[in-house]
Design an enzyme around this catalytic site. Structure first.
Site, PDB file in Angstrom:
ATOM      1  N   ASN A  62      21.642  83.802  45.073  1.00 35.41           N
ATOM      2  CA  ASN A  62      22.742  82.967  45.520  1.00 35.41           C
ATOM      3  C   ASN A  62      23.641  82.578  44.349  1.00 35.41           C
ATOM      4  OD1 ASN A  62      20.332  81.474  44.962  1.00 35.41           O
ATOM      5  ND2 ASN A  62      21.106  79.674  46.003  1.00 35.41           N
ATOM      6  N   GLU A  64      26.557  79.954  43.577  1.00 38.27           N
ATOM      7  CA  GLU A  64      27.225  78.753  44.093  1.00 38.27           C
ATOM      8  C   GLU A  64      28.552  78.511  43.369  1.00 38.27           C
ATOM      9  OE1 GLU A  64      24.311  75.574  44.149  1.00 38.27           O
ATOM     10  OE2 GLU A  64      23.270  76.548  45.817  1.00 38.27           O
ATOM     11  N   CYS A  73      25.280  83.380  49.693  1.00 37.80           N
ATOM     12  CA  CYS A  73      23.820  83.488  49.758  1.00 37.80           C
ATOM     13  C   CYS A  73      23.326  84.754  49.052  1.00 37.80           C
ATOM     14  CB  CYS A  73      23.359  83.569  51.213  1.00 37.80           C
ATOM     15  SG  CYS A  73      23.576  82.062  52.160  1.00 37.80           S
ATOM     16  N   GLU A  75      21.143  86.977  50.121  1.00 40.63           N
ATOM     17  CA  GLU A  75      21.033  88.153  50.994  1.00 40.63           C
ATOM     18  C   GLU A  75      22.362  88.888  51.100  1.00 40.63           C
ATOM     19  OE1 GLU A  75      20.070  85.066  51.548  1.00 40.63           O
ATOM     20  OE2 GLU A  75      18.294  84.955  52.823  1.00 40.63           O
ATOM     21  N   CYS A 112      19.644  82.678  56.500  1.00 35.02           N
ATOM     22  CA  CYS A 112      20.490  81.814  57.337  1.00 35.02           C
ATOM     23  C   CYS A 112      21.207  82.648  58.395  1.00 35.02           C
ATOM     24  CB  CYS A 112      21.493  81.052  56.473  1.00 35.02           C
ATOM     25  SG  CYS A 112      22.913  82.033  55.954  1.00 35.02           S
TER      26      CYS A 112
HETATM   27  N1  THU Z   1      20.914  80.271  50.614  1.00 35.21           N
HETATM   28  C1  THU Z   1      20.683  81.613  50.462  1.00 35.21           C
HETATM   29  O1  THU Z   1      20.914  82.181  49.394  1.00 35.21           O
HETATM   30  N2  THU Z   1      20.222  82.298  51.534  1.00 35.21           N
HETATM   31  C2  THU Z   1      19.965  81.751  52.750  1.00 35.21           C
HETATM   32  O2  THU Z   1      19.681  82.480  53.693  1.00 35.21           O
HETATM   33  C3  THU Z   1      20.019  80.308  52.927  1.00 35.21           C
HETATM   34  C4  THU Z   1      20.673  79.549  51.841  1.00 35.21           C
HETATM   35  C5  THU Z   1      21.478  79.528  49.487  1.00 35.21           C
HETATM   36  C6  THU Z   1      22.870  79.042  49.700  1.00 35.21           C
HETATM   37  C7  THU Z   1      22.939  77.881  48.748  1.00 35.21           C
HETATM   38  O3  THU Z   1      23.276  78.368  47.457  1.00 35.21           O
HETATM   39  C8  THU Z   1      21.512  77.352  48.712  1.00 35.21           C
HETATM   40  O4  THU Z   1      20.693  78.388  49.230  1.00 35.21           O
HETATM   41  C9  THU Z   1      21.288  76.095  49.529  1.00 35.21           C
HETATM   42  O5  THU Z   1      21.735  76.264  50.821  1.00 35.21           O
END
Ligand code: THU
Length: 160
Positions: A62, A64, A73, A75, A112
């Site tokens: 991920n 940010e 994210c 994935e 997610c």
């Molecule tokens: N996140 C992912 O990388 N994958 C997911 O399927 C769920 C959430 C990340 C997004 C964000 O950087 C952190 O997790 C918190 O939501």
């Protein structure tokens, strides 16, 4: 009015150590990716590793952003990069792992909804299922033999 029941079947491995060897290795690569995540705001680190039919493993984590919705994210970072680099490849397997900074994640952390939709796009495009394994930092690993099990009533291009 009628009711419909939607069922999904998933497999649960008691721990990462019980995974088949090749999947264990893919999960190890997802862990390496996870630890390189850029997640200063949530401090929730996620890593994903994709095995392609050409033998390549593509990882992502991920990313940010101070403007929160601009982040992405793990994935989707991985799958978009994989398909950008190897557009003709078929994705065989995906391993996902997540950990929080303040507590140990011991339950499987599923992708997610937005990531499920993105994964579905490529599963439909390649006309073959993507075998998905996901876990926390420790504990059980869940396996879904196809994205379809994770996203019933999928929105697809057939509705456009
Ligand atoms: N996140 C992912 O990388 N994958 C997911 O399927 C769920 C959430 C990340 C997004 C964000 O950087 C952190 O997790 C918190 O939501």
């Amino acid at each position: 009015m009628k009711k419909i029941k939607i069922e999904s079947f998933l497999e649960v491995y008691p721990s990462m150590d019980t995974l088949p060897k090749a999947i264990f290795s893919l999960m190890e690569q997802a862990i390496v990716a996870r630890e390189q995540a850029y997640a200063p705001y949530s401090e929730f680190l996620v890593g994903a590793a994709l095995l392609l039919d050409n033998g390549q493993v593509i990882t992502g984590n991920n990313q940010e952003n101070a403007s929160y919705p601009s982040g992405l994210c793990a994935e989707r970072t991985a799958i978009y990069y994989a398909m950008a680099k190897y557009p003709k490849a078929t994705i065989k397997t995906m391993a996902i792992t997540a950990r929080a900074s303040d507590k140990e994640t011991t339950t499987p952390i599923p992708p997610c909804g937005a990531c499920r939709q993105a994964i579905a796009e490529y599963e439909i495009r390649q006309k073959s299922p993507i075998d998905i394994y996901f876990m926390g930092e420790a504990g059980e690993v869940m396996r879904s033999e196809s994205l379809e099990n994770l996203l019933p009533l999928l929105f697809t291009s057939k509705y456009l």
